[in-house]
Write a protein that holds these residues in place. Structure first.
Motif, PDB file in Angstrom:
ATOM      1  N   GLY A 235       0.702  -1.320  -0.173  1.00  0.00           N
ATOM      2  CA  GLY A 235      -0.135   0.024   0.111  1.00  0.00           C
ATOM      3  C   GLY A 235       0.657   1.437   0.148  1.00  0.00           C
ATOM      4  O   GLY A 235       0.206   2.344  -0.114  1.00  0.00           O
TER       5      GLY A 235
ATOM      6  N   LEU B 297      -7.082  -4.963   2.026  1.00  0.00           N
ATOM      7  CA  LEU B 297      -7.389  -4.532   0.289  1.00  0.00           C
ATOM      8  C   LEU B 297      -6.480  -3.051   0.146  1.00  0.00           C
ATOM      9  O   LEU B 297      -6.045  -2.447   1.334  1.00  0.00           O
ATOM     10  CB  LEU B 297      -8.944  -3.685   0.599  1.00  0.00           C
ATOM     11  CG  LEU B 297     -10.217  -4.632   0.377  1.00  0.00           C
ATOM     12  CD1 LEU B 297     -10.366  -5.679   1.652  1.00  0.00           C
ATOM     13  CD2 LEU B 297     -11.428  -4.009   0.238  1.00  0.00           C
TER      14      LEU B 297
ATOM     15  N   PRO C 178      -4.993   0.170  -0.628  1.00  0.00           N
ATOM     16  CA  PRO C 178      -5.686   1.766  -0.718  1.00  0.00           C
ATOM     17  C   PRO C 178      -6.415   2.329  -1.997  1.00  0.00           C
ATOM     18  O   PRO C 178      -5.625   1.747  -3.012  1.00  0.00           O
ATOM     19  CB  PRO C 178      -4.442   2.615  -0.309  1.00  0.00           C
ATOM     20  CG  PRO C 178      -3.241   1.552   0.363  1.00  0.00           C
ATOM     21  CD  PRO C 178      -3.746   0.470  -0.442  1.00  0.00           C
ATOM     22  N   ASP C 179      -7.029   3.381  -2.223  1.00  0.00           N
ATOM     23  CA  ASP C 179      -7.461   3.770  -3.349  1.00  0.00           C
ATOM     24  C   ASP C 179      -6.011   4.186  -4.211  1.00  0.00           C
ATOM     25  O   ASP C 179      -5.315   4.718  -3.781  1.00  0.00           O
ATOM     26  CB  ASP C 179      -8.353   4.963  -3.109  1.00  0.00           C
ATOM     27  CG  ASP C 179      -9.694   4.608  -2.595  1.00  0.00           C
ATOM     28  OD1 ASP C 179      -9.902   3.514  -2.621  1.00  0.00           O
ATOM     29  OD2 ASP C 179     -10.183   5.594  -2.068  1.00  0.00           O
ATOM     30  N   GLY C 180      -6.245   3.929  -5.408  1.00  0.00           N
ATOM     31  CA  GLY C 180      -5.216   4.265  -6.262  1.00  0.00           C
ATOM     32  C   GLY C 180      -3.757   3.558  -6.483  1.00  0.00           C
ATOM     33  O   GLY C 180      -2.852   3.733  -7.277  1.00  0.00           O
ATOM     34  N   TYR C 181      -3.888   2.604  -5.354  1.00  0.00           N
ATOM     35  CA  TYR C 181      -2.462   1.986  -5.205  1.00  0.00           C
ATOM     36  C   TYR C 181      -2.243   0.960  -6.400  1.00  0.00           C
ATOM     37  O   TYR C 181      -0.933   0.960  -6.827  1.00  0.00           O
ATOM     38  CB  TYR C 181      -2.557   0.993  -3.877  1.00  0.00           C
ATOM     39  CG  TYR C 181      -1.321   0.250  -3.736  1.00  0.00           C
ATOM     40  CD1 TYR C 181       0.056   0.898  -3.611  1.00  0.00           C
ATOM     41  CD2 TYR C 181      -1.444  -1.123  -3.788  1.00  0.00           C
ATOM     42  CE1 TYR C 181       1.030   0.091  -3.277  1.00  0.00           C
ATOM     43  CE2 TYR C 181      -0.278  -2.091  -3.364  1.00  0.00           C
ATOM     44  CZ  TYR C 181       1.047  -1.392  -3.279  1.00  0.00           C
ATOM     45  OH  TYR C 181       2.171  -2.054  -2.979  1.00  0.00           O
TER      46      TYR C 181
ATOM     47  N   LYS D 274      -3.229   1.004  -9.473  1.00  0.00           N
ATOM     48  CA  LYS D 274      -2.859   1.925 -10.634  1.00  0.00           C
ATOM     49  C   LYS D 274      -1.613   2.620 -10.662  1.00  0.00           C
ATOM     50  O   LYS D 274      -0.746   2.648 -11.443  1.00  0.00           O
ATOM     51  CB  LYS D 274      -3.891   3.085 -10.852  1.00  0.00           C
ATOM     52  CG  LYS D 274      -5.358   2.441 -11.363  1.00  0.00           C
ATOM     53  CD  LYS D 274      -6.154   3.549 -12.065  1.00  0.00           C
ATOM     54  CE  LYS D 274      -7.213   2.964 -13.022  1.00  0.00           C
ATOM     55  NZ  LYS D 274      -8.111   3.921 -13.634  1.00  0.00           N
TER      56      LYS D 274
ATOM     57  N   CYS E  73      -8.382  -7.591 -10.418  1.00  0.00           N
ATOM     58  CA  CYS E  73      -7.728  -6.556 -10.895  1.00  0.00           C
ATOM     59  C   CYS E  73      -8.613  -5.681 -11.774  1.00  0.00           C
ATOM     60  O   CYS E  73      -8.644  -4.495 -11.765  1.00  0.00           O
ATOM     61  CB  CYS E  73      -6.819  -6.812 -11.821  1.00  0.00           C
ATOM     62  SG  CYS E  73      -6.848  -8.051 -13.182  1.00  0.00           S
TER      63      CYS E  73
ATOM     64  N   HIS F  20     -11.735  -4.760 -10.716  1.00  0.00           N
ATOM     65  CA  HIS F  20     -12.290  -3.769  -9.883  1.00  0.00           C
ATOM     66  C   HIS F  20     -11.561  -2.454  -9.755  1.00  0.00           C
ATOM     67  O   HIS F  20     -12.013  -1.371  -9.846  1.00  0.00           O
ATOM     68  CB  HIS F  20     -12.174  -4.229  -8.372  1.00  0.00           C
ATOM     69  CG  HIS F  20     -13.242  -5.267  -8.007  1.00  0.00           C
ATOM     70  ND1 HIS F  20     -14.564  -5.055  -7.718  1.00  0.00           N
ATOM     71  CD2 HIS F  20     -13.117  -6.819  -7.899  1.00  0.00           C
ATOM     72  CE1 HIS F  20     -15.192  -6.102  -7.585  1.00  0.00           C
ATOM     73  NE2 HIS F  20     -14.334  -7.183  -7.432  1.00  0.00           N
ATOM     74  N   TYR F  21     -10.262  -2.495 -10.045  1.00  0.00           N
ATOM     75  CA  TYR F  21      -9.174  -1.575 -10.025  1.00  0.00           C
ATOM     76  C   TYR F  21      -8.666  -1.005 -11.442  1.00  0.00           C
ATOM     77  O   TYR F  21      -7.888   0.005 -11.602  1.00  0.00           O
ATOM     78  CB  TYR F  21      -7.987  -1.911  -9.300  1.00  0.00           C
ATOM     79  CG  TYR F  21      -8.417  -2.284  -7.776  1.00  0.00           C
ATOM     80  CD1 TYR F  21      -8.864  -1.632  -6.681  1.00  0.00           C
ATOM     81  CD2 TYR F  21      -8.633  -3.543  -7.697  1.00  0.00           C
ATOM     82  CE1 TYR F  21      -9.360  -1.841  -5.697  1.00  0.00           C
ATOM     83  CE2 TYR F  21      -9.034  -4.069  -6.391  1.00  0.00           C
ATOM     84  CZ  TYR F  21      -9.394  -3.247  -5.576  1.00  0.00           C
ATOM     85  OH  TYR F  21      -9.957  -3.712  -4.267  1.00  0.00           O
ATOM     86  N   ASP F  22      -9.357  -1.557 -12.451  1.00  0.00           N
ATOM     87  CA  ASP F  22      -9.251  -1.218 -14.045  1.00  0.00           C
ATOM     88  C   ASP F  22      -7.539  -1.188 -14.250  1.00  0.00           C
ATOM     89  O   ASP F  22      -6.900  -0.194 -14.738  1.00  0.00           O
ATOM     90  CB  ASP F  22      -9.696   0.252 -14.135  1.00  0.00           C
ATOM     91  CG  ASP F  22      -9.730   0.575 -15.719  1.00  0.00           C
ATOM     92  OD1 ASP F  22      -9.767  -0.485 -16.476  1.00  0.00           O
ATOM     93  OD2 ASP F  22      -9.633   1.582 -16.043  1.00  0.00           O
TER      94      ASP F  22
ATOM     95  N   ARG G  95     -13.598  -6.713   7.262  1.00  0.00           N
ATOM     96  CA  ARG G  95     -13.776  -5.982   5.661  1.00  0.00           C
ATOM     97  C   ARG G  95     -13.509  -7.134   4.646  1.00  0.00           C
ATOM     98  O   ARG G  95     -13.607  -8.245   4.821  1.00  0.00           O
ATOM     99  CB  ARG G  95     -12.147  -5.260   5.817  1.00  0.00           C
ATOM    100  CG  ARG G  95     -11.026  -6.254   6.291  1.00  0.00           C
ATOM    101  CD  ARG G  95      -9.842  -5.699   6.427  1.00  0.00           C
ATOM    102  NE  ARG G  95      -8.494  -6.421   6.666  1.00  0.00           N
ATOM    103  CZ  ARG G  95      -8.349  -6.702   8.045  1.00  0.00           C
ATOM    104  NH1 ARG G  95      -8.671  -5.931   8.947  1.00  0.00           N
ATOM    105  NH2 ARG G  95      -7.491  -7.704   8.647  1.00  0.00           N
TER     106      ARG G  95
END
Length: 463
Positions: A222, A257, A259-262, A264, A295, A297-299, A394
Motif C-alpha cells: 500500500g 484491501l 488503498p485507493d489508487g495503489y 494503478k 484486478c 475492480h481497479y481497472d 472487511r
C-alpha cells in the motif's frame, strides 16, 4: 543352505507377508471408499486410523494444530464427504457449512455436477496424455483464458498449483529482461517453494530455509512512495527491477484491501521503470471478489497473471500463468525452458473449462458481489456490540476477513463456530484474522446461519 541364502529367503518371506497385509488393508479402504454410507464401527475405525497415521506417518504437528482434534486425540472430526454444494460431512455424519472453502478452491461449490461430469467424461476417454502429441484441451483452455482475461493477456502456461504458477511467472520475468531483482510486499503470500517463498513475507516460513533466491526485496503493501524509492534505488545501483509481484487483495495476509489508487500507481511505476507487473490472483481470481478477476475492480491489467485454487473447479488441482505476447515470447524459441509433467493434463483442463462454463452460466461473480455485501453487513451488525473482541470486518465479494484484538480471541471464535457446524480458519500471515470464504454458491439461508452462529459465539467469549 548357507546362512546368507537362509537370510535372503527369510527376508523374502517377510516382504511377501508384509505385501499381503498391505493388499488386505487397501482392499478394506477401497471397500469403504465405494460405500455411500458407512457404519458407526467403520467411522470409528477410520477415525482411529486417521489420527494414528497422522501421528506416525504424516506429521503429528497437525494433530496439535487442528481444532477438530481433541487434546488427547480421543475425538477427531475426520472429513469424509461433500454434502451439497456448500457443505461437507465428517465420518460421524455431522454437517458443516464450509466458510473456508479449501482456502478458496470451492468457488463453484463442492463437487459441482457439471465440473465433475466433465472430468468423468474425460477420464473415460483419456486421463493423461502422451506428452508428445498436441493435446486439444490445453489449447482450448488457453484460448478461453485469452478471451476472459483483461487487456492483452494472451498466452498461458498450465501448472498444478498456485506456487507453481508463481515460479513460472518469475522465470518468465527473468527471461523477458535478463533482470534479476523482484519486489514483493509485506504480508504477501505467494507459496512455499524456494522461488515463491522468496516473495512470501512471513519470517517463520522463510528463516529455516535462508538464504532465499537472490534479488528479492520487500516493501510495505500500500505504500507507493516506498515502492518508488526502492525502484529508484535499484536503478541507481544497477539492480533494475525485473518485476513487482503483488496480490490485488492480500488473502493470507488477513484480507487486506489496497488503498485507493495503489494498484494503478504500481502499474504506472512498472511502466516508468521498465518492470513487469505480476498479479497473484491465486486466491482472488475466478469470481471470488465479485468480478471474474480482482484486478478488474481497479481497472488495472498486469503483464503476468497467476491463477490456481478455484481454477480446477474444486475437483482437480490446476493453475495457470497468463501473460502478454510481448512477455511470453521469451518461451517461444525453446518451449522446453519451463515444463511440467502433469500441468495442463486433460482432466485438469476439462475441470477448468467446465468451471468457466459454470461461472458464466450461473453468473457467480455477480452472486459473490451480492452475497458478499449481504454477509459483510450482517457480520458487522452481529459484531456491533463486541468492539472489545472484534477490531474490523472487511472484504470484497466473498473474500471477507474478521480481525480480532488478539490471536486467542480469533482461535476461540473459530473453535466456537466449528463446534456449531461452521468451518472457518485463520490466515497464514495474520493469525488475528479469520476468513469467511464460502463457495460462491452459498445460499441466503446458509449465510444467515453463519451470521447467527457468529453472533452467538461472540456472546459466549469470556475475556
Amino acid at each position: 543352505m548357507t546362512n546368507g541364502t537362509a537370510e535372503q529367503t527369510g527376508k523374502a518371506a517377510e516382504l511377501k507377508e508384509q505385501l499381503a497385509d498391505v493388499f488386505a488393508y487397501t482392499n478394506k479402504v477401497l471397500d469403504m471408499i465405494s460405500k455411500k454410507d458407512i457404519t458407526k464401527e467403520e467411522a470409528a475405525w477410520i477415525t482411529k486410523e486417521t489420527v494414528d497415521n497422522f501421528r506416525e506417518h504424516v506429521n503429528p504437528g497437525f494433530l496439535a494444530y487442528r481444532k477438530s482434534v481433541t487434546k488427547d486425540g480421543q475425538f477427531a472430526a475426520v472429513e469424509w464427504k461433500d454434502s451439497g454444494l456448500n457443505c461437507f460431512m465428517d465420518v460421524h455424519g455431522k454437517e458443516y457449512i464450509d466458510c473456508l472453502g479449501g482456502f478458496g478452491i470451492y468457488n463453484v461449490g463442492h463437487g459441482h455436477p457439471k465440473v465433475k461430469q466433465a472430468v468423468i467424461d474425460q477420464m473415460n476417454r483419456q486421463a493423461l496424455h502422451s506428452q508428445d502429441l498436441l493435446d486439444p484441451l490445453r489449447a482450448i483452455l488457453a484460448k478461453i483464458l485469452a478471451d476472459v482475461t483483461p487487456g492483452a493477456l494472451k498466452y498461458a502456461f498450465f501448472a498444478n498449483s498456485g506456487t507453481e504458477t508463481v515460479e513460472a511467472a518469475l522465470k518468465l520475468a527473468k527471461m523477458y529482461s535478463s533482470r534479476t531483482t523482484f519486489i514483493a510486499t509485506t504480508r504477501a503470500f505467494h507459496g512455499k517453494s524456494l522461488g515463491s517463498l522468496s516473495g512470501t513475507a512471513k519470517g517463520v516460513f522463510r528463516k529455516p530455509f535462508l538464504p532465499m533466491i537472490p534479488g528479492f526485496k520487500h516493501v510495505h503493501f500500500g505504500d507507493l512512495d516506498m515502492m518508488r524509492k526502492t525502484m529508484e534505488a535499484c536503478a541507481m545501483t544497477g539492480e533494475d527491477v525485473a518485476g513487482v509481484i503483488v496480490e490485488p487483495i492480500q488473502g493470507e495476509g488477513g484480507v487486506i484491501l489496497p488503498p485507493d489508487g495503489y494498484l494503478k500507481g504500481l502499474r504506472q511505476l512498472c511502466d516508468e521503470f521498465g518492470a513487469l507487473l505480476i498479479f497473484d490472483e491465486v486466491q482472488t481470481g475466478m469470481g471470488r471478489t465479485g468480478k471474474l478477476f480482482c484486478c478488474e475492480h481497479y481497472d488495472v491489467v498486469p503483464d503476468i497473471l497467476c491463477l490456481a485454487k478455484a481454477f480446477g473447479g474444486g475437483i482437480m488441482p490446476a493453475g495457470a500463468v497468463v501473460a502478454t505476447e510481448e512477455v511470453f515470447k521469451s518461451f517461444f524459441p525453446n518451449p522446453f525452458m519451463h515444463t511440467t509433467t502433469f500441468g495442463g493434463n486433460p482432466l485438469a483442463c476439462a475441470a477448468a473449462i467446465a468451471t468457466f462454463n459454470v461461472l458464466i452460466e450461473e453468473n457467480l461473480p455477480a452472486r459473490a458481489a451480492e452475497l458478499g455485501d449481504y454477509m459483510l453487513k450482517g457480520l458487522r451488525e452481529a459484531a456491533a456490540d463486541h468492539g472489545d473482541l472484534v477490531l474490523e470486518i472487511r472484504g470484497l465479494g466473498l473474500l471477507i476477513g474478521i480481525e480480532f484484538h488478539t490471536d486467542e480471541i480469533g482461535y476461540e471464535v473459530s473453535k466456537g463456530l466449528f463446534d456449531n457446524g461452521v468451518l472457518v480458519a485463520g490466515t497464514l500471515i495474520n493469525a488475528k484474522t479469520i476468513r469467511i470464504e464460502p463457495p460462491l454458491t452459498i445460499t441466503y439461508e446458509q449465510a444467515d446461519r453463519v451470521i447467527a452462529e457468529f453472533k452467538k459465539v461472540l456472546g459466549q467469549i469470556q475475556l
